[in-house]
Scaffold this motif. Structure first.
Motif, mmCIF file in Angstrom:
data_model
loop_
_atom_site.group_PDB
_atom_site.id
_atom_site.type_symbol
_atom_site.label_atom_id
_atom_site.label_comp_id
_atom_site.label_asym_id
_atom_site.label_seq_id
_atom_site.Cartn_x
_atom_site.Cartn_y
_atom_site.Cartn_z
ATOM 1 N N ILE A 256 10.968 -3.868 -22.011
ATOM 2 C CA ILE A 256 9.675 -4.388 -22.448
ATOM 3 C C ILE A 256 8.810 -4.665 -21.222
ATOM 4 C CG2 ILE A 256 10.614 -5.404 -24.547
ATOM 5 C CD1 ILE A 256 10.256 -8.188 -23.144
ATOM 6 N N TRP A 257 7.521 -4.513 -21.399
ATOM 7 C CA TRP A 257 6.588 -4.830 -20.328
ATOM 8 C C TRP A 257 6.572 -6.338 -20.081
ATOM 9 C CZ3 TRP A 257 5.044 -1.310 -17.191
ATOM 10 C CH2 TRP A 257 4.732 -0.017 -17.613
ATOM 11 N N GLY A 258 6.673 -6.726 -18.805
ATOM 12 C CA GLY A 258 6.490 -8.114 -18.408
ATOM 13 C C GLY A 258 5.050 -8.353 -17.997
ATOM 14 N N GLU A 259 4.724 -9.609 -17.811
ATOM 15 C CA GLU A 259 3.351 -9.945 -17.423
ATOM 16 C C GLU A 259 3.087 -9.686 -15.947
ATOM 17 O OE1 GLU A 259 1.869 -14.201 -16.907
ATOM 18 O OE2 GLU A 259 0.949 -13.653 -18.808
ATOM 19 N N GLU A 260 4.108 -9.869 -15.124
ATOM 20 C CA GLU A 260 3.898 -9.889 -13.683
ATOM 21 C C GLU A 260 3.840 -8.503 -13.056
ATOM 22 O OE1 GLU A 260 6.628 -13.842 -13.179
ATOM 23 O OE2 GLU A 260 7.212 -12.054 -14.281
ATOM 24 N N LEU A 261 3.222 -8.472 -11.877
ATOM 25 C CA LEU A 261 3.157 -7.277 -11.060
ATOM 26 C C LEU A 261 3.921 -7.529 -9.774
ATOM 27 C CD1 LEU A 261 -0.659 -6.528 -11.491
ATOM 28 C CD2 LEU A 261 1.233 -5.468 -12.733
ATOM 29 N N GLY A 262 4.506 -6.463 -9.210
ATOM 30 C CA GLY A 262 5.263 -6.619 -7.975
ATOM 31 C C GLY A 262 5.870 -5.303 -7.551
ATOM 32 N N GLY A 263 6.530 -5.309 -6.404
ATOM 33 C CA GLY A 263 7.113 -4.073 -5.919
ATOM 34 C C GLY A 263 6.093 -3.276 -5.128
ATOM 35 N N PRO A 264 6.402 -1.999 -4.843
ATOM 36 C CA PRO A 264 5.516 -1.177 -4.012
ATOM 37 C C PRO A 264 4.150 -1.002 -4.651
ATOM 38 C CG PRO A 264 7.649 -0.107 -4.377
ATOM 39 C CD PRO A 264 7.587 -1.274 -5.298
ATOM 40 N N ASN A 265 3.139 -0.781 -3.809
ATOM 41 C CA ASN A 265 1.817 -0.470 -4.331
ATOM 42 C C ASN A 265 1.838 0.889 -5.005
ATOM 43 O OD1 ASN A 265 0.816 -2.835 -3.281
ATOM 44 N ND2 ASN A 265 -0.003 -1.890 -1.422
ATOM 45 N N SER A 266 1.044 1.048 -6.040
ATOM 46 C CA SER A 266 0.967 2.322 -6.749
ATOM 47 C C SER A 266 -0.484 2.633 -7.036
ATOM 48 C CB SER A 266 1.765 2.240 -8.054
ATOM 49 O OG SER A 266 1.252 1.217 -8.881
ATOM 50 N N ALA A 267 -0.740 3.770 -7.622
ATOM 51 C CA ALA A 267 -2.101 4.158 -7.982
ATOM 52 C C ALA A 267 -2.128 4.487 -9.469
ATOM 53 C CB ALA A 267 -2.541 5.356 -7.149
ATOM 54 N N PRO A 268 -2.076 3.464 -10.319
ATOM 55 C CA PRO A 268 -1.993 3.718 -11.759
ATOM 56 C C PRO A 268 -3.276 4.286 -12.334
ATOM 57 C CG PRO A 268 -2.330 1.390 -11.350
ATOM 58 C CD PRO A 268 -2.123 2.027 -10.003
ATOM 59 N N ALA A 269 -3.112 5.161 -13.316
ATOM 60 C CA ALA A 269 -4.269 5.668 -14.051
ATOM 61 C C ALA A 269 -4.732 4.602 -15.037
ATOM 62 C CB ALA A 269 -3.893 6.942 -14.794
ATOM 63 N N THR A 270 -6.027 4.444 -15.195
ATOM 64 C CA THR A 270 -6.563 3.392 -16.073
ATOM 65 C C THR A 270 -7.485 3.944 -17.149
ATOM 66 O OG1 THR A 270 -8.425 2.973 -14.592
ATOM 67 C CG2 THR A 270 -6.408 1.683 -14.221
ATOM 68 N N ASP A 271 -7.361 5.226 -17.469
ATOM 69 C CA ASP A 271 -8.168 5.840 -18.529
ATOM 70 C C ASP A 271 -9.666 5.651 -18.302
ATOM 71 O OD1 ASP A 271 -5.882 6.706 -19.962
ATOM 72 O OD2 ASP A 271 -5.663 4.694 -20.794
ATOM 73 N N GLY A 272 -10.054 5.731 -17.041
ATOM 74 C CA GLY A 272 -11.477 5.650 -16.724
ATOM 75 C C GLY A 272 -12.060 4.260 -16.756
ATOM 76 N N GLY A 274 -11.912 1.943 -14.361
ATOM 77 C CA GLY A 274 -11.963 1.363 -13.027
ATOM 78 C C GLY A 274 -10.722 1.671 -12.233
ATOM 79 N N THR A 275 -10.807 1.495 -10.914
ATOM 80 C CA THR A 275 -9.697 1.807 -10.007
ATOM 81 C C THR A 275 -9.085 0.525 -9.455
ATOM 82 O OG1 THR A 275 -10.758 3.876 -9.359
ATOM 83 C CG2 THR A 275 -9.022 3.018 -7.913
ATOM 84 N N PRO A 276 -7.811 0.232 -9.765
ATOM 85 C CA PRO A 276 -7.140 -0.949 -9.199
ATOM 86 C C PRO A 276 -6.536 -0.620 -7.834
ATOM 87 C CG PRO A 276 -5.732 0.077 -10.841
ATOM 88 C CD PRO A 276 -6.965 0.913 -10.757
ATOM 89 N N ALA A 277 -7.300 -0.783 -6.774
ATOM 90 C CA ALA A 277 -6.850 -0.417 -5.434
ATOM 91 C C ALA A 277 -5.649 -1.248 -5.007
ATOM 92 C CB ALA A 277 -7.998 -0.607 -4.449
ATOM 93 N N ASN A 278 -4.625 -0.571 -4.488
ATOM 94 C CA ASN A 278 -3.424 -1.221 -3.952
ATOM 95 C C ASN A 278 -2.711 -2.095 -4.988
ATOM 96 O OD1 ASN A 278 -3.843 -0.176 -1.277
ATOM 97 N ND2 ASN A 278 -5.451 -1.710 -1.018
ATOM 98 N N MET A 279 -2.796 -1.713 -6.242
ATOM 99 C CA MET A 279 -2.160 -2.502 -7.300
ATOM 100 C C MET A 279 -0.643 -2.350 -7.239
ATOM 101 S SD MET A 279 -2.780 -2.217 -11.400
ATOM 102 C CE MET A 279 -1.902 -3.271 -12.556
ATOM 103 N N PRO A 280 0.111 -3.460 -7.296
ATOM 104 C CA PRO A 280 1.576 -3.362 -7.326
ATOM 105 C C PRO A 280 2.079 -2.756 -8.635
ATOM 106 C CG PRO A 280 0.844 -5.584 -6.772
ATOM 107 C CD PRO A 280 -0.346 -4.844 -7.290
ATOM 108 N N ASN A 281 3.342 -2.394 -8.662
ATOM 109 C CA ASN A 281 3.965 -1.915 -9.889
ATOM 110 C C ASN A 281 4.037 -3.037 -10.927
ATOM 111 O OD1 ASN A 281 4.409 0.718 -9.013
ATOM 112 N ND2 ASN A 281 6.363 0.191 -8.066
#
Length: 325
Positions: A256-272, A274-281
């Protein structure tokens, strides 16, 4: 954490008093019997009705597995539970609480629950002891601190509620329908089931995805280091991985998805959007059906971008505990 508000904060809680406010108004007596846990004074049909502690709640002759029941105060002072949450059993009756009848028993140790259906003792709510979300159905109170959905989120959550027994589980292969609050038309589904989409769906119910700390507490009591072995497909009983609080299939079924973010930075797609720069996993919790000994209440994975979407990844929502004086 529990929150305490003035009684006038919610108008539906007016005219309802408990002799012991720091607990639910109702208690489980057996797998299919309920009584009041404290004296209640409630306004019904324009008059104050006094209901003593230990008053038995009249229940249907035969319970329905996986059903949520509403408790109604009748004008004559009797209490009655029905599966109908909108239409009172008699004219003038007032809904003052409810509970869940689970497909199996809660864990009593650390080896999961049982296959014997019964009332989940932690699912009782009333007008002043309840989840903070608008609809309290299908939830259980964890350690008197917060509420969590008993079941994994279903594809048709927008019509069934976010926690419903024996419905198709929402995941990356079977995404949930989009809520009207976020542009849904009643039939359109998300194209995937990412962390972003899970947050959006949860917020439509006034809920959130759980933190890692919340999940570890809520999943306590399951058979640790074990998995189901096959895709559950629907929100069905997995007794070995039922928790103390009655979460069904709490671990070793789907991540299940948790609320928190962490781990290596990634470049997730956001369906247009906006761009979350340097967003963690994003955090995944609990393990899925073939993770075997890696699954459990403290199992987590921080190696997936928030835009990940898999058939083994779903959700289960939580919210705050609301206490009104």
């Amino acid at each position: 954490m529990a929150r305490t508000l003035n009684a006038n904060a919610l108008t539906h809680a007016a005219g309802f008093r408990k002799a012991a406010p720091w607990g639910a108004a109702f208690a489980k007596v057996s797998d299919w019997s309920v009584k009041t846990a404290t004296r209640i004074t409630v306004e019904v049909a324009g008059q104050a009705v006094d209901i003593p502690a230990e008053t038995v709640v009249a229940l249907p002759a035969t319970p329905t597995v996986g059903e949520d029941y509403a408790i109604w105060a009748r004008p004559d002072g009797d209490l009655e539970a029905t599966a109908n949450h909108t239409t009172p059993p008699v004219t003038g009756a007032r809904k003052i609480g409810g509970f869940h009848y689970a497909p199996g028993g809660n864990a009593t140790g650390t080896t999961g629950g049982s296959t014997t259906p019964g009332i989940n003792a932690y699912s009782f709510w009333d007008l002043k002891w309840r989840p903070s979300c608008p609809d309290p159905r299908g939830m259980t109170l964890v350690a008197d601190g917060f509420w969590m959905d008993i079941y994994l989120t279903g594809v048709d959550a927008i019509t069934n509620g976010s926690s419903r027994y024996n419905v198709l589980i929402a995941d990356g292969s079977s995404p949930p329908k989009v809520p009207a609050l976020f542009g849904g038309d009643g039939s359109a589904t998300y194209g995937s089931y990412t962390w972003f989409e899970a947050q959006e769906l949860a917020s439509a119910f006034g809920k959130r995805t759980p933190t890692q700390m919340e999940f570890m507490a809520a999943a306590y009591g399951v058979t640790q280091a074990s998995s189901r072995g096959s895709d559950p497909v629907n929100t069905i009983l997995d007794a070995a991985r039922t928790s103390k609080w009655g979460l069904v299939g709490a671990t070793g079924n789907l991540w299940i998805w948790g609320e928190e973010l962490g781990g290596p930075n990634s470049a997730p797609a956001t369906d247009g959007r906006g761009t979350p720069a340097n967003m963690p996993n994003a955090c995944l919790l609990g393990g899925y059906w073939v993770n075997g000994s890696d699954s459990g209440s403290r199992c987590s994975n921080w190696n997936n971008a928030a835009s990940s979407s898999y058939n083994s990844l779903g959700s289960r929502f939580s919210c705050d505990h609301l206490v009104l004086e």
